[in-house]
Enzyme design. Structure first.
Site, PDB file in Angstrom:
ATOM      1  CE  LYS A   1      16.714  -2.812 -34.207  1.00 23.36           C
ATOM      2  NZ  LYS A   1      16.013  -1.716 -34.525  1.00 23.36           N
TER       3      LYS A   1
ATOM      4  CB  SER B   1      12.695  -2.055 -32.724  1.00 22.15           C
ATOM      5  OG  SER B   1      13.446  -1.230 -33.495  1.00 22.15           O
TER       6      SER B   1
ATOM      7  CB  SER C   1      14.127   1.725 -33.101  1.00 15.09           C
ATOM      8  OG  SER C   1      12.779   1.230 -33.260  1.00 15.09           O
TER       9      SER C   1
HETATM   10  N1  GLN Z   1       8.246   2.528 -32.172  1.00  9.28           N
HETATM   11  C1  GLN Z   1       8.339   2.848 -33.786  1.00  9.28           C
HETATM   12  C2  GLN Z   1       7.552   1.931 -34.478  1.00  9.28           C
HETATM   13  O1  GLN Z   1       7.007   0.995 -34.139  1.00  9.28           O
HETATM   14  C3  GLN Z   1       9.810   3.107 -34.211  1.00  9.28           C
HETATM   15  C4  GLN Z   1      10.221   2.044 -34.626  1.00  9.28           C
HETATM   16  C5  GLN Z   1      11.718   2.123 -35.143  1.00  9.28           C
HETATM   17  O2  GLN Z   1      12.213   3.118 -34.994  1.00  9.28           O
HETATM   18  N2  GLN Z   1      12.195   1.207 -35.789  1.00  9.28           N
HETATM   19  O3  GLN Z   1       7.341   2.174 -35.500  1.00  9.28           O
END
Ligand code: GLN
Length: 477
Positions: free
Chosen positions: A69, A144, A168
């Site tokens: 990532k 994400s 994410s």
């Molecule tokens: N969807 C969640 C957010 O937008 C989690 C994102 C993540 O785990 N980085 O904060």
């Protein structure tokens, strides 16, 4: 031989047995990436000059390709977190996880797309544009870590690393029909991970096969002097948990996760999966986790507060892009105004507000208290049960553009994944079915702190008698 359908450990074994060469494996996946990545936008950079491992077979995953990532530092490579503000920034060191996977002989093929700074659940908040779902390109890949999930799903690499602050790793894994594993907070060093919410962030693996996940966890976990939040807890042998034996295991189903708002097809797939666990001799009981409904607001206050503080370092002076202006304050303002996307700005404002004097007690402090209650509630459950099963996401993947203008509905996508981050416990998402339209459904299993071995055992038992994790998207079969 369909190399992209082999698990990572199978590829490694074949290289060791001389059925495959390392060169052949690397060129095969590079070709696949070149052919398919333009359709999916999973990778943001492909390394033409991959670093080859030393010739000593140093792990079960020696020679296996992996995608990283774009928020994990790799020495001498660009790292952008999918943000314009970091464009052109080259990391001068390896994250601890990268050091470890290089030592274990894995081969890093490139970096993957994500929501900017990991803010999002759809991979649409990226300066590179969205990553599409390999099962249907009208749909999001999740976020994400959408690029990592879609890459593994389409067979561009057997393995990937993601990060998980509120879901994410698990939510995109569920949307793309692969396994995503969020370890216990502190199990893996975050040295070299760009911080989002420092009390929540973890790095974790994505793959199709739970065996690959167990091997990769073994490689990347452990205490690290460079991360003061990494745990001294003894490192377990995760691979010895790869056994098909869950007889007598006590599994809880929280009622609050099976309520209105849960998509019917998702619910049916989870119920089918529960029958599998029952047939293997696990005891299943319904329980209550009454504070679940407060998890989403609690998370968005805490994670945005931490994010607003963490992101203050991107000022145009130390990292990435710098906009010219007449004085220093203007440089800060212009760089941040032009460098951050809409969602990043929203989080910074929300976080700054919750931390500001006069509101701190009402928002940030209150959210901390709610977090303690949520954590306590899980501790009670784990006195009697070894695992908790829920859906990973209340709905199957949604369409591109469907939620991106409506933050609240986007935030609600995380209702089932956030509680494990707030309490720091490990959890995994496993593929467990498809909707009538052919979109993947994921099942989430949670366990107590440092009980990753239970998650591996339950996942292995499930994958021993089901095939969901082996069903490739038809365009990438
Ligand atoms: N969807 C969640 C957010 O937008 C989690 C994102 C993540 O785990 N980085 O904060």
């Amino acid at each position: 031989m369909e190399i992209h359908k082999l698990s990572g450990w199978e590829i490694s074994q074949k290289i060791k047995n001389k059925e495959l060469t390392l060169d052949k494996v690397i060129s095969f996946f590079k070709e696949r990436i070149k052919k398919f990545n333009p359709q999916l936008n999973s990778l943001v950079s492909l390394f033409e000059d991959v670093e080859f491992p030393s010739s000593e077979f140093s792990s079960e995953l020696w020679g296996v390709p992996i995608l990283i990532k774009d928020n994990i530092c790799i020495k001498n490579r660009e790292i952008t977190c999918a943000s314009k503000i970091l464009k052109g920034f080259i990391s001068c060191y390896d994250a601890t996880v990268i050091e470890k996977i290089k030592k274990a002989g894995l081969v890093i093929l490139g970096t993957t797309n994500m929501d900017e700074f990991a803010f999002g659940s759809s991979c649409e908040n990226s300066c590179y544009g969205p990553t599409l779902n390999p099962y249907n390109k009208q749909y999001v890949s999740g976020g994400s870590s959408g690029g990592s999930a879609a890459g593994v799903s389409a067979g561009l690499s057997p393995l990937a690393l993601g990060s998980d602050t509120g879901g994410s790793i698990r939510q995109p894994a569920s949307f793309c029909g692969v396994v995503g594993f969020k370890p216990t907070y502190g199990r893996i060093s975050r040295y070299g991970l760009v911080a989002f919410g420092s009390s929540l962030d973890v790095i974790g693996p994505l793959a199709r096969d739970i065996r690959d996940i167990a091997y990769l966890l073994e490689i990347i976990s452990g205490w690290d002097a460079k991360d003061s939040t990494s745990s001294l807890q003894e490192k377990k042998s995760f691979s010895s948990a790869l056994e098909d034996n869950i007889k007598g295991l006590k599994i809880a189903l929280p009622k609050e996760y099976f309520v209105a708002g849960l998509n019917k097809e998702v619910e049916e797939s989870i119920k089918e999966a529960i029958k599998v666990f029952e047939s293997k001799g696990a005891y299943i009981s319904e329980i209550n986790l009454p504070h679940t409904e407060y998890a989403v607001p609690c998370y968005y206050i805490l994670s945005s507060s931490e994010a607003s503080s963490n992101l203050s370092r991107f000022d145009g002076i130390r990292y990435g892009a710098r906009k010219k202006a007449k004085d220093l304050i203007e440089v800060y303002k212009k760089t941040r105004r032009e460098g951050f996307g809409k969602e990043a700005k929203r989080r910074i404002m929300l976080g700054t507000f919750s931390l500001s004097s006069g509101y701190y007690e009402a928002y940030y402090l209150k959210a901390l208290k709610v977090r303690s209650l949520i954590k306590k509630e899980f501790q009670e459950v784990f006195k009697y049960y070894q695992a908790i099963i829920t859906p990973t996401s209340p709905t199957p993947p949604f369409q591109i553009g469907e939620r991106v203008e409506d933050p609240l509905s986007m935030y609600l996508s995380d209702v089932y994944t956030i509680p494990s981050n707030l309490s720091g416990i490990p959890s995994v998402s496993l593929p467990c079915g498809f909707t009538k339209e052919g979109l993947p459904v994921g099942l989430q299993i949670m366990a107590n702190h440092f009980s990753e071995d239970i998650l591996i055992k339950v996942s292995f038992s499930y994958q021993s008698v089901t095939n969901w994790h082996k069903i490739y998207p038809k365009d990438y079969d």
